[in-house]
Write an enzyme that holds these catalytic residues in place. Structure first.
Site, mmCIF file in Angstrom:
data_model
loop_
_atom_site.group_PDB
_atom_site.id
_atom_site.type_symbol
_atom_site.label_atom_id
_atom_site.label_comp_id
_atom_site.label_asym_id
_atom_site.label_seq_id
_atom_site.Cartn_x
_atom_site.Cartn_y
_atom_site.Cartn_z
ATOM 1 N N ASP A 37 -25.886 -30.732 37.579
ATOM 2 C CA ASP A 37 -26.210 -29.865 36.921
ATOM 3 C C ASP A 37 -25.834 -29.983 35.548
ATOM 4 O O ASP A 37 -25.282 -29.096 34.665
ATOM 5 C CB ASP A 37 -25.644 -28.444 37.328
ATOM 6 C CG ASP A 37 -26.329 -27.241 36.642
ATOM 7 O OD1 ASP A 37 -27.600 -27.562 36.234
ATOM 8 O OD2 ASP A 37 -25.810 -26.274 36.946
ATOM 9 N N GLY B 106 -26.258 -19.175 36.286
ATOM 10 C CA GLY B 106 -27.256 -19.030 37.574
ATOM 11 C C GLY B 106 -26.209 -18.690 38.802
ATOM 12 O O GLY B 106 -26.717 -18.077 39.877
ATOM 13 N N MET B 107 -25.039 -19.163 38.822
ATOM 14 C CA MET B 107 -24.426 -19.229 40.096
ATOM 15 C C MET B 107 -22.972 -18.492 39.828
ATOM 16 O O MET B 107 -22.397 -17.975 40.857
ATOM 17 C CB MET B 107 -23.898 -20.623 40.572
ATOM 18 C CG MET B 107 -25.029 -21.409 40.787
ATOM 19 S SD MET B 107 -24.346 -22.983 41.545
ATOM 20 C CE MET B 107 -24.085 -23.935 40.044
ATOM 21 N N GLY C 190 -19.899 -14.978 29.483
ATOM 22 C CA GLY C 190 -20.860 -15.641 29.861
ATOM 23 C C GLY C 190 -21.331 -15.123 31.199
ATOM 24 O O GLY C 190 -20.864 -14.825 32.026
ATOM 25 N N VAL D 226 -12.596 -22.985 26.342
ATOM 26 C CA VAL D 226 -12.814 -23.868 25.076
ATOM 27 C C VAL D 226 -13.412 -22.791 23.723
ATOM 28 O O VAL D 226 -14.272 -22.334 24.005
ATOM 29 C CB VAL D 226 -13.836 -24.871 25.325
ATOM 30 C CG1 VAL D 226 -14.317 -25.577 23.977
ATOM 31 C CG2 VAL D 226 -13.177 -25.750 26.324
ATOM 32 N N LYS E 208 -26.613 -30.092 31.555
ATOM 33 C CA LYS E 208 -27.430 -29.409 30.704
ATOM 34 C C LYS E 208 -26.854 -28.863 29.428
ATOM 35 O O LYS E 208 -25.581 -29.024 29.660
ATOM 36 C CB LYS E 208 -27.931 -28.148 31.527
ATOM 37 C CG LYS E 208 -27.116 -27.076 32.053
ATOM 38 C CD LYS E 208 -27.750 -25.990 32.926
ATOM 39 C CE LYS E 208 -26.611 -25.247 33.571
ATOM 40 N NZ LYS E 208 -27.279 -23.949 34.142
#
Length: 377
Positions: free
Chosen positions: A126, A14-15, A11, A83, A128
């Site tokens: 953050d 943004g960071m 994955g 996970v 989301k």
């Protein structure tokens, strides 16, 4: 390099870029998050790693724990459990939106984890769907405190790199303003969690620039609109208050939906049947809620070093929530499993408990005679 074996990239946010890896020391699969080079260069490792240590103190069934962090070859990384389930973002991409009762349950579980962190003074910043993972049917909040660590490391440098801390669709007005004019606190996460719930129910996040909202049941719309208030002082003071204001699932709500289609002679029969059918689900629901309360209580007690009381609360949670992943994660923190043998057998074994909260001296507790096998304490 000697500690982890990278398997593949799984994955990218943004960071950070996320890799599945093998923890060679503990022989387990983990997720290694590597900060993007431009961000790592702007921040510098020392302060980021110092700030992220606060996240390592968090322990809760609905928070994905921080296992490790560090710097290697100029790259800043942090490690969390891998996970096997999916994120809420994957679920939304597949199904569009969630059933009401499931969306409310997930929201309450996320709120429970957030509330635990807020009590320690840590705001997520953050919240989301990408940072909410579903593990064995339960919500787990990931990347806890990472946005805070980035923000606290150097807001001025972030401006230079052009990177924002947070995700615009879920950011409160005060967070968009960098804390100018209003404090970034628990109410910031209340706003973001409200955005997530709205998206779970409608399939898209709310438009923060307008008060227009998709039609929702009044019991949901009223607390949700309050959570989404643009003014922090008008929101709920805590995520716990937000969760408490949301409706609970009920058989009666479903029965009412069909009432207008039934003739009067049939209504009495349906009412009796609904009442009977409500007994078993109601008992099961109350048992689950009691188990979740006991689990949260056991976590708090363990965090404060009250292990005897934590063990008792954990035992009750385990009975009420058989097979629950949160119970399994908490178990190593509150339970010791002892096997004691002697040669010859027949030695009497006793243990001293921890000093309890009253300060009374511990009293010996007999475990019987050897061999003692897999005794839980």
């Amino acid at each position: 390099r000697d500690r982890y074996a990278i398997e593949q990239q799984v994955g990218q946010g943004g960071m950070a870029v996320v890799y599945r890896a093998r923890d060679l020391k503990h022989d387990r699969t983990v997720a290694i998050n590597v900060l993007k080079p431009e961000l790592a260069q702007a921040l510098g490792p020392d302060r980021f790693l110092r700030e992220i240590k606060l996240t390592a103190q968090l322990s809760h069934p609905h928070i994905l724990p921080l296992l490790d962090s560090g710097e290697a070859d100029g790259m800043i990384f942090y490690v969390m459990p891998f996970v096997e389930g999916e994120s809420l973002r994957h679920r939304l991409n597949r199904d569009g939106k969630l059933p009401l009762d499931e969306a409310l349950r997930i929201t309450r579980e996320v709120a429970d984890g957030l509330e635990s962190a807020h009590r320690r003074g840590i705001v997520h910043r953050d919240v989301k769907p990408e940072n909410i993972l579903i593990e064995e049917g339960h919500a787990v909040v990931a990347d806890f405190g990472i946005a805070r660590a980035v923000a606290e490391s150097s807001e001025q440098k972030l401006t230079v790199t052009g990177m924002a801390v947070g995700t615009p669709d879920y950011m409160s007005p005060e967070q968009m303003m960098g804390g100018r004019g209003a404090t970034i606190d628990a109410r910031t996460d209340v706003f973001a969690l409200g955005c997530v719930l709205y998206e779970l129910l409608t399939g898209k996040p709310p438009n923060r620039l307008t008060a227009e909202r998709a039609p929702l049941p009044p019991g949901v719309a009223v607390p949700l609109n309050r959570a989404l208030s643009l003014e922090p002082e008008k929101r709920f003071a805590s995520v716990a208050d937000f969760a408490a204001a949301l409706p609970r699932p009920s058989v009666e709500r479903t029965a009412v939906g069909y009432r207008k289609f039934l003739r009067a002679p049939v209504l009495a029969t349906v009412a009796i049947l609904a009442a009977v059918l409500a007994i078993v689900p109601g008992m099961s629901r109350r048992k689950t809620e009691r188990g979740q309360r006991e689990l949260a209580g056991a976590t708090r007690l363990a965090d404060s070093g009250r292990y005897v009381e934590a063990f008792e609360a954990f035992t009750q949670a385990e009975k009420a929530l058989p097979g629950d992943s949160g119970v399994a994660r908490l178990m190593p923190n509150v339970v010791d499993i002892l096997t004691i043998t002697s040669e010859p057998a027949g030695a009497r074994v006793s243990v001293d408990r921890f000093v309890d909260s009253t300060g009374a001296p511990p009293s010996p507790h007999s475990l019987g005679e050897t061999p003692v096998r897999e005794r839980r304490l």
